[in-house]
Write a protein that holds these residues in place. Sequence first.
Motif: not given
Length: 405
Positions: A237-256
């Motif tokens: 089965k396909a499993v996605y392993l990116c945890a919520p913390e990894e999502y938020t880690r990129q948010m400042e860079s995305l906002a910039a």
Amino acid sequence: MDLHFPLILDGATGTQLQQRGFDGSICSETWILQHPQVLKDFQESYIQAGSNILYAPTFGANRVRLEENGVTGQVEEYNQKLVALTRETAAGRAWVAGDIAPAGKYLPPMGDTSFEELVDIYTEQVKGLEAGGVDLYVIETMMSIAEARAAVLAVKSMSAKPVFVSFTCTTNGKTLSGEDMVAALITLQNMSIDAFGLNCSVGPEDMCRQLNRLSEFAQVPLIAKPNAGMPEMVDGKAVYLCAPEEYTRQMESLAAAGVCIFGGCCGSDASHIRAMAEKADSLTMTKPSDQHRGEILAATNRSYFIVDSAASAPAPFRCDASLMEHLEEAAEEEGASVSIRISSEADLNEFAECQHAVNGPLFLFCEDAALLEKALRLFQGRALYEGSLPEEALIPLEKQYGLIL
């Protein structure tokens, strides 16, 4: 509808359905109508987590995809019913987006569908979405500029509500067919859309790299709706392993980079949305850098061009049997401008067959506003105008099609 940023979109629909019993034996739209509470349960979890916008489950509810799954003559009915489910869940607590996705049809030479057929496919779906009472439209997971343009024109022909467009691309910033994301941005943002961005494709880190590239050219708010990482096969089965913390880690860079609309795609759930919603309050929203404001930006579906304001249009090619040969010769000089004269309805047929071969900034010579508009619909990029039509005839074409005057 008054958009205030940051906006938090919802998370995945498809992978959430799969976790709750959807096995793909019928299309997801039919399965949802048979199991409405499944949709309502996870959409409710998105609202509780902080989503401002829910996507109605109309991703594949266009004529082509429904007929592939044995559903005929029910496009408007399906879209209205699916929107109604999400509206019931939203209950005024979140906006409801009409979700429009690829029909999987291509223009020549990759396929045999005409551009107006694409527009008609999407117009039929938009009728159902509009009747269902959506608050805005999201044209998502796009893989060709032609389909995105057709969907935008379909929406604009029937609604004044906000339109978001998001593409899926590889790590090199191109679609699987080789279309460039900067070219897509330049073309679509000049068709009066309200936001542009990326969804699906990759995880947040790789998506951030592409959005930084788009930021240089963006004049509209940017969207980031990445997968929860790249899927890995675990026990078949396909499993996605990116945890919520990894999502938020990129948010400042995305906002910039100018991203102010955040969400999750495949593999994400309410925990990812909650983490983003909590992080969003501390973000500083910035506009995209738009380093090229004031410059003339033209595009084909595969490339973009910064055109010198002093550049003059070359002698125009006629739309006759030699047009393809002329365009192929011009393409040997990478990025060289070309001009095409449109003088009759017959010219449009030849232009439609050859427009994909344009490999540099395109000047359209035309003295008939109706013919010019038809040519602009056919060209899957952003063209310049050369001629003597009055400004009052050209301004609407500038707004609707991005024509460069």
